[in-house]
Write a protein that holds these residues in place. Structure first.
Motif, mmCIF file in Angstrom:
data_model
loop_
_atom_site.group_PDB
_atom_site.id
_atom_site.type_symbol
_atom_site.label_atom_id
_atom_site.label_comp_id
_atom_site.label_asym_id
_atom_site.label_seq_id
_atom_site.Cartn_x
_atom_site.Cartn_y
_atom_site.Cartn_z
ATOM 1 N N GLU A 166 89.194 8.011 40.189
ATOM 2 C CA GLU A 166 90.275 8.635 40.945
ATOM 3 C C GLU A 166 90.124 8.329 42.423
ATOM 4 O O GLU A 166 89.052 8.459 42.996
ATOM 5 C CB GLU A 166 90.241 10.144 40.727
ATOM 6 C CG GLU A 166 91.355 10.881 41.392
ATOM 7 C CD GLU A 166 91.319 12.370 41.121
ATOM 8 O OE1 GLU A 166 92.215 13.069 41.621
ATOM 9 O OE2 GLU A 166 90.405 12.838 40.426
ATOM 10 N N GLU A 174 96.378 8.289 43.484
ATOM 11 C CA GLU A 174 96.057 6.940 43.020
ATOM 12 C C GLU A 174 94.831 6.986 42.114
ATOM 13 O O GLU A 174 93.895 7.732 42.356
ATOM 14 C CB GLU A 174 95.778 6.024 44.212
ATOM 15 C CG GLU A 174 95.614 4.573 43.829
ATOM 16 C CD GLU A 174 95.498 3.669 45.049
ATOM 17 O OE1 GLU A 174 95.971 2.538 44.956
ATOM 18 O OE2 GLU A 174 94.939 4.102 46.064
ATOM 19 N N PHE A 175 94.856 6.189 41.047
ATOM 20 C CA PHE A 175 93.665 6.029 40.232
ATOM 21 C C PHE A 175 93.559 4.586 39.785
ATOM 22 O O PHE A 175 94.503 3.808 39.872
ATOM 23 C CB PHE A 175 93.612 7.028 39.071
ATOM 24 C CG PHE A 175 94.646 6.829 38.003
ATOM 25 C CD1 PHE A 175 94.347 6.148 36.836
ATOM 26 C CD2 PHE A 175 95.922 7.362 38.144
ATOM 27 C CE1 PHE A 175 95.301 5.979 35.845
ATOM 28 C CE2 PHE A 175 96.881 7.199 37.156
ATOM 29 C CZ PHE A 175 96.566 6.508 36.006
ATOM 30 N N SER A 221 95.514 -0.597 39.562
ATOM 31 C CA SER A 221 95.740 0.648 40.292
ATOM 32 C C SER A 221 97.044 1.267 39.805
ATOM 33 O O SER A 221 98.002 0.553 39.479
ATOM 34 C CB SER A 221 95.798 0.406 41.802
ATOM 35 O OG SER A 221 96.936 -0.349 42.142
ATOM 36 N N ASN A 279 99.667 4.967 40.381
ATOM 37 C CA ASN A 279 99.941 6.104 41.248
ATOM 38 C C ASN A 279 100.724 7.143 40.447
ATOM 39 O O ASN A 279 101.824 6.867 39.976
ATOM 40 C CB ASN A 279 100.728 5.685 42.493
ATOM 41 C CG ASN A 279 100.723 6.768 43.543
ATOM 42 O OD1 ASN A 279 101.046 7.922 43.257
ATOM 43 N ND2 ASN A 279 100.337 6.420 44.751
ATOM 44 N N THR A 280 100.143 8.332 40.324
ATOM 45 C CA THR A 280 100.776 9.394 39.534
ATOM 46 C C THR A 280 102.039 9.922 40.190
ATOM 47 O O THR A 280 102.879 10.514 39.516
ATOM 48 C CB THR A 280 99.795 10.563 39.305
ATOM 49 O OG1 THR A 280 99.368 11.071 40.575
ATOM 50 C CG2 THR A 280 98.593 10.113 38.496
ATOM 51 N N ASN A 323 88.051 6.055 50.644
ATOM 52 C CA ASN A 323 89.038 5.345 49.818
ATOM 53 C C ASN A 323 89.191 3.871 50.224
ATOM 54 O O ASN A 323 90.236 3.275 50.017
ATOM 55 C CB ASN A 323 90.399 6.045 49.869
ATOM 56 C CG ASN A 323 91.151 5.904 48.563
ATOM 57 O OD1 ASN A 323 90.631 6.225 47.506
ATOM 58 N ND2 ASN A 323 92.372 5.420 48.626
#
Length: 174
Positions: A5, A10-11, A22, A24-25, A51
């Motif tokens: 995470e 973003e994960f 990558s 993005n929720t 990050n």
């Protein structure tokens, strides 16, 4: 094969084809972005506290360092003692890694050098770091819990599980 995470929804994931993606929720309809591609089987990954870097541990004892916030060139760290089983940043310039073959190393990312802080012949399956980085805990390949504080000797904790093998650990905040 691995997931980490990042910030702001973003994960990152790694797949069996050797790609790091990558997501993005907050914008799921955008799909994924390709971060890195190669022929490595990534088994574990973690994002630096700021990050800016993604550290990816492989089955062949490498840690791939992938930049996330600029066009700088990534690099590899090599640990010759088995597959990387866990990665934890203590800050933006120090990374702990564990291996199935022998123990835990602390990496100085500025010099790209490591020192072994925990050695165990059964290897290490997982590591965790407490709040404010006060203590590092590790589970050995035999399921024993080991704790380490900088400058102090290793401490093997008693087994409250009745002989069951430990497979995960997590520090309770504060």
């Amino acid at each position: 094969t691995a997931m980490a995470e990042g910030a702001d929804g973003e994960f990152f994931t790694a797949d069996t084809k050797g790609r790091v993606l990558s997501w993005n929720t907050r914008h799921p309809s955008e799909g994924y972005g390709l971060v890195w591609t190669g022929n490595k089987n990534i088994s574990v990954m973690t994002v630096s506290p700021d990050n800016s870097w993604l550290a990816c541990g492989t089955d062949d004892s490498e840690i791939l360092m992938i930049p996330l916030d600029d066009d700088s060139i990534g690099y590899q760290l090599q640990d010759s003692s088995g597959s990387i089983t866990s990665l934890v940043y203590s800050d933006n310039v120090h990374l702990f890694s564990s291996t199935a073959g022998s123990g835990v190393s602390e990496w100085d990312l500025a010099t790209r050098r490591a020192k072994r802080i925990i050695s165990d012949p059964s290897g290490i399956t997982v590591i965790g770091l407490s709040d404010r980085n006060a203590m590092l805990a590790a589970i050995t390949g035999e399921g024993k819990l080991v704790c380490w504080q900088n400058g102090k000797p290793l401490k093997y904790l008693p087994d409250p599980t009745g002989g069951r093998i430990r497979t995960a650990l997590e520090f309770i905040p504060e």
